[in-house]
Scaffold this motif. Structure first.
Motif, short mmCIF file in Angstrom:
data_model
loop_
_atom_site.label_atom_id
_atom_site.label_comp_id
_atom_site.label_asym_id
_atom_site.label_seq_id
_atom_site.Cartn_x
_atom_site.Cartn_y
_atom_site.Cartn_z
N GLU A 283 -61.25 102.20 23.40
CA GLU A 283 -62.19 102.46 22.32
C GLU A 283 -63.26 101.38 22.36
N GLN A 284 -64.47 101.75 21.99
CA GLN A 284 -65.57 100.79 21.99
C GLN A 284 -65.19 99.59 21.12
N GLY A 285 -65.45 98.39 21.64
CA GLY A 285 -65.10 97.17 20.92
C GLY A 285 -63.75 96.59 21.27
N ASP A 286 -62.98 97.28 22.11
CA ASP A 286 -61.70 96.74 22.57
C ASP A 286 -61.94 95.58 23.53
N ILE A 287 -61.14 94.53 23.39
CA ILE A 287 -60.98 93.52 24.44
C ILE A 287 -59.51 93.52 24.81
#
Length: 321
Positions: A283-287
């Motif tokens: 998901e966008q924003g995952d690290i």
């Protein structure tokens, strides 16, 4: 005064502890193991832009050694903020110019601190859109990286998932006779980028192209050879892990070619068993922060006309033992 490097600038600009609004309260952070998965834990409540306490970083380092993957959700960072956060966990991986890796630059002979793992951004794209087979980063170098962080900026609608394999569990599941036999073996992993440089080409999207999977003694040696243990010991936990990827050219030291190649094929099949695998749905924003010493990772292909941009930072490691 000389200009600062990107990493020095990141730490220079990092949030200060004495500014309360920039400091993360350790009690806000929880670490939850991923349910019914072979490895991994999710970290909730952490804002990677903020200054972190010693208590928090120690907890995260302990959790990484135990779970091998940490997933940080809903992050929003620029490159300097990302570097500042990553530097809590170690020095940035910088291989020597005679050991090329992904994103090695022609002018410096080393990769940038933040590598775009992408098919989307034009100059500087790396890895394309095809499948990437299970591997550990920088395994062919004398000092492979200890871990990497991968930060999701843009994602395709279809595909592009990343899977990780727990090579500690894979080792522990072997029978005692196999463990006893392989514990004292050394493995050379040959550099796929040297092979493609010699062929005046670039690695295909699986990272290895047409490289053989095992080097027999009548075949030429391409690149430098760094023997590492086939079974390495994790420096923090003391647990043992298979130090073997699934597709690049390798050679067991002082082993018969036929015996060695058959053993490696058997171990590679074993590592790929589903009980050792976790697949991450980005998901966008995952690290995702993973321990490169005891995992492999791979990627599913995705459509070439869909954009995918993640940014990787790799951290320096020591000589495997």
């Amino acid at each position: 005064m000389t200009s600062l490097t990107q990493l020095s600038q990141a730490i220079h600009d990092a949030p200060r502890w004495h500014q309360a609004e920039q400091f993360q309260n350790p009690t806000e952070i929880t670490i939850v193991p991923l349910k019914d998965e072979a490895l991994g834990a999710a970290v909730f409540g952490l804002d990677a832009k903020k200054a972190q306490s010693g208590e928090t970083i120690y907890r995260l380092k302990q959790a990484l050694a135990e779970h091998l993957i940490l997933v940080f959700k809903n992050q929003s960072l620029d490159d300097l903020q990302y570097l500042a956060f990553a530097s809590y966990f170690g020095s940035i991986f910088r291989p020597s110019a005679d050991n090329p890796v992904l994103a090695t630059q022609e002018d410096s002979g080393t990769p940038p601190d933040v590598v775009p793992v992408s098919n989307a951004v034009g100059k500087g794209d790396y890895t394309g859109h095809g499948e990437l087979t299970p591997h550990a980063d920088h395994q062919w170098t004398p000092l492979p990286s200890f871990g990497s962080l991968l930060y999701a900026i843009e994602l395709p609608q279809n595909g592009g998932q990343t899977a990780w394999f727990n090579t500690i569990k894979a080792y522990e599941a072997l029978d005692d006779n196999t463990k006893q036999y392989i514990n004292q073996l050394q493995l050379i992993t040959y550099n796929p980028f040297v092979r493609f440089q010699n062929n005046k080409g670039t690695p295909k999207e699986d990272g290895y192209g047409t490289s053989p999977k095992y080097r027999f003694k009548d075949q030429p040696i391409i690149g430098h050879a760094y023997p590492h243990p086939l079974v390495r010991t994790h420096p923090e936990s003391g647990r043992k892990a298979l130090w073997l990827n699934t597709h690049s050219e390798v050679e067991l030291v002082n082993e018969d070619d036929q015996i060695g190649s058959e053993l490696i094929e058997k171990l590679r099949e074993h590592i790929l068993k589903p009980e050792f695998r976790y697949e991450h749905q980005w998901e966008q924003g995952d690290i995702v922060f993973w321990d490169n010493q005891a995992t492999l990772h791979s990627r599913r292909p995705f459509p070439s006309d869909q954009r995918r941009l993640l940014k990787r930072i790799s951290l320096a490691g020591g000589r495997p033992f």
